[in-house]
Design an enzyme around this catalytic site. Structure first.
Site, mmCIF file in Angstrom:
data_model
loop_
_atom_site.group_PDB
_atom_site.id
_atom_site.type_symbol
_atom_site.label_atom_id
_atom_site.label_comp_id
_atom_site.label_asym_id
_atom_site.label_seq_id
_atom_site.Cartn_x
_atom_site.Cartn_y
_atom_site.Cartn_z
ATOM 1 N N HIS A 158 53.772 38.768 37.708
ATOM 2 C CA HIS A 158 52.830 37.787 38.249
ATOM 3 C C HIS A 158 53.580 36.695 38.993
ATOM 4 O O HIS A 158 54.565 36.155 38.506
ATOM 5 C CB HIS A 158 52.022 37.149 37.119
ATOM 6 C CG HIS A 158 51.104 36.081 37.596
ATOM 7 N ND1 HIS A 158 49.863 36.362 38.123
ATOM 8 C CD2 HIS A 158 51.258 34.733 37.674
ATOM 9 C CE1 HIS A 158 49.285 35.227 38.487
ATOM 10 N NE2 HIS A 158 50.107 34.230 38.222
ATOM 11 N N ASP A 160 38.622 31.398 31.496
ATOM 12 C CA ASP A 160 39.513 30.846 32.512
ATOM 13 C C ASP A 160 38.742 30.528 33.795
ATOM 14 O O ASP A 160 38.979 29.504 34.432
ATOM 15 C CB ASP A 160 40.659 31.802 32.827
ATOM 16 C CG ASP A 160 41.549 31.242 33.936
ATOM 17 O OD1 ASP A 160 42.076 30.132 33.740
ATOM 18 O OD2 ASP A 160 41.663 31.868 34.998
ATOM 19 N N ARG A 199 38.317 22.282 36.067
ATOM 20 C CA ARG A 199 39.569 21.554 36.333
ATOM 21 C C ARG A 199 39.665 21.165 37.804
ATOM 22 O O ARG A 199 40.109 20.070 38.154
ATOM 23 C CB ARG A 199 40.773 22.427 35.952
ATOM 24 C CG ARG A 199 40.980 22.540 34.439
ATOM 25 C CD ARG A 199 41.901 23.698 34.120
ATOM 26 N NE ARG A 199 43.220 23.537 34.702
ATOM 27 C CZ ARG A 199 44.060 24.538 34.967
ATOM 28 N NH1 ARG A 199 43.727 25.781 34.677
ATOM 29 N NH2 ARG A 199 45.224 24.294 35.511
ATOM 30 N N SER A 201 46.160 29.375 31.383
ATOM 31 C CA SER A 201 45.339 30.040 32.392
ATOM 32 C C SER A 201 46.012 31.329 32.875
ATOM 33 O O SER A 201 45.410 32.408 32.890
ATOM 34 C CB SER A 201 45.100 29.066 33.559
ATOM 35 O OG SER A 201 44.600 29.730 34.689
ATOM 36 N N LYS A 234 45.299 35.657 31.391
ATOM 37 C CA LYS A 234 44.946 36.795 32.246
ATOM 38 C C LYS A 234 45.960 37.928 32.110
ATOM 39 O O LYS A 234 45.597 39.107 32.121
ATOM 40 C CB LYS A 234 44.827 36.326 33.701
ATOM 41 C CG LYS A 234 43.550 35.514 33.922
ATOM 42 C CD LYS A 234 43.489 34.854 35.299
ATOM 43 C CE LYS A 234 44.308 33.591 35.344
ATOM 44 N NZ LYS A 234 44.134 32.782 36.544
HETATM 45 N N1 URA Z 1 47.069 29.842 38.706
HETATM 46 C C1 URA Z 1 46.236 30.137 37.689
HETATM 47 O O1 URA Z 1 45.870 31.287 37.514
HETATM 48 N N2 URA Z 1 45.838 29.155 36.890
HETATM 49 C C2 URA Z 1 46.223 27.876 37.053
HETATM 50 O O2 URA Z 1 45.829 27.023 36.275
HETATM 51 C C3 URA Z 1 47.082 27.576 38.114
HETATM 52 C C4 URA Z 1 47.494 28.580 38.926
#
Ligand code: URA
Ligand code: CA
Length: 440
Positions: free
Chosen positions: A81, A160, A167, A182, A186
């Protein structure tokens, strides 16, 4: 209940696993309103969370939706990622490379937002390519050919999606425990055994400094290790665009050139570090360094390119673009941006270069916007280069002729020059694992 938790976090006390779980379930279930959750997010932003709270938050988020089970696929599944940037096409190179080496890649990706691109959009530059795979299709494809890339569905970590949207409008995006949970929620829900992160720092990254990037990396590695998924993070520079080509079909083109062995540069270097770490984490090579000759031979023998072709066919794409890249979506207008000054390039505002590509049509300003797959730009200069007046800085590509003037101004303003050269920072700053930061 929420008032008690808000008071605790306001007074810098820790929340327990049970409290965090109830809070996330309550928010996703609609019992906790946005205004209370907003206050909690701000309290977390100001007062932080320790590693244990961050893990509890991450796992409560993971449990808010579907959890992918990849156990039917043999071998060590490693997800990669990137925290996002400009000209960051690493997945299109790294995924076929490591699959060709025998590491199964079952990857979920997202679309681009703002100035950063997304793998799913890039793949859609390939005619016929489908990223809407069911779990069964994904598992079968990875068993057959070792590689599949699917669109992340809405069923994955709904907490999320809800928290991120909140946010975004409450000034609470930039909190390390919130970003770390976050991203990691995932990755954990996607089912990988091990996780390799590419944490970017610099003018085109979420984290502007290497110190902040290191803190985020440490937080994510701690989460991964605490839940039993070996996690490493590469710290890599976004002080200039990573690849030379920015924009969806332009990035596919650059990835194909790298897989063919026809292109070197920063993008390839970062791809090698990522792929090398993945091969090492999978136990295929004894060290990251030992992976590099393996990767070279996969490219030189054509095996990496062949894996990419198999992958495109398996997901319904036409492969004629591999022989003739001009088949990819092409823009109607192009414009050279020439330098009006002379000097060494000392800094680049990479975020602004990403905005320039967006303005040309390559990016979306908000979720759901349409994008132009052919739009973007090719950089002809990099940090540290000596440039003369009239030299070509970049070529812009678009179907919106009227955007060319503003885009060329943005681009020119993003590049700062001086008569003195400055020392360039490192492309790869280091690697964070459970033992801390390693810089060579
Ligand atoms: N990328 C994400 O998936 N979440 C965040 O909070 C910031 C960047
Ligand atoms: Ca072209």
């Amino acid at each position: 209940m929420m008032l008690t938790l808000l008071a605790k976090k306001r007074e810098k006390q820790r929340l327990t696993r049970d409290e965090i779980k109830k809070m996330i379930d309550g928010y996703v279930g609609g019992q906790i309103p946005d205004y209370q959750m907003s206050a909690m997010l701000m309290a977390i932003c100001c007062n932080g969370m320790d590693d244990e709270e961050t893990v509890d938050l991450t796992m409560a988020m993971v449990e808010s939706g579907d959890i992918v089970d990849l156990s039917a696929i043999e071998g060590v599944k490693i997800d990669k990622h990137s925290t996002g940037g400009v000209g960051d096409t690493t997945t299109l190179v790294v995924a076929p490379l490591v699959a060709a080496a025998g590491v199964p890649v079952a990857k979920m990706s997202g679309r681009g937002l703002g100035f950063t691109g997304g793998t799913i959009d890039k793949l859609e530059a390939i005619e016929g390519f489908s990223t809407a795979l069911s779990k069964e299709q994904m598992t079968k494809q990875v068993r057959d050919i070792k590689i599949a890339i699917a669109q992340q569905t809405d069923a994955l970590v709904p907490a999320d999606r809800m928290l991120y949207a909140l946010r975004d409008v409450t000034g609470t995006v930039s909190s390390i425990p919130l970003i770390a949970s976050s991203i990691m929620s995932k990755k954990i829900a996607s089912g990988a055994d091990k996780i390799l992160l590419d944490v970017k720092f610099g003018s085109g990254a979420f984290m502007k400094t290497v110190e902040e990037a290191e803190k985020l990396a440490q937080a994510m590695v701690a989460i991964g290790e605490l839940v039993g998924r070996e996690t490493r993070a590469v710290l890599s520079s976004m002080e200039e665009p990573l690849g030379k080509q920015i924009g969806n079909s332009l990035e596919v083109e650059e990835a194909v050139q790298i897989l063919r062995g026809k292109k070197d540069g920063h993008l390839k270097q970062v791809c090698y570090v990522l792929a090398g770490n993945m091969l090492h984490m999978a136990g295929i090579v004894p060290s990251v360094r030992a992976a590099y000759p393996v990767l070279d031979s996969l490219i030189q023998s054509g095996k990496a390119m062949e894996k990419f072709r198999e992958f495109v066919i398996a997901q319904g794409g036409k492969t004629d673009f591999i022989e003739d890249l001009s088949i990819l979506p092409q823009a109607s207008y192009q414009m050279e941006v020439l330098s009006e000054k002379e000097g060494y390039i000392t800094t680049m505002d990479t975020h602004q270069i990403g905005m320039c590509a967006s303005l040309l049509g390559a990016g979306r300003m908000k979720k759901g916007d349409a994008i132009d797959l052919s739009a973007g730009l090719i950089m002809h200069v990099g940090l540290g280069d000596w440039v003369r007046r009239g030299d070509r800085l970049a070529v812009l590509y678009t179907n919106k002729k009227e955007a060319l003037i503003d885009a060329s101004t943005l681009l020119r303003d993003a590049i700062k020059m001086s008569e003195h050269s400055v020392k360039k920072g490192r492309l790869i700053y280091g690697i964070v694992d459970k033992n801390g930061l390693h810089t060579e």
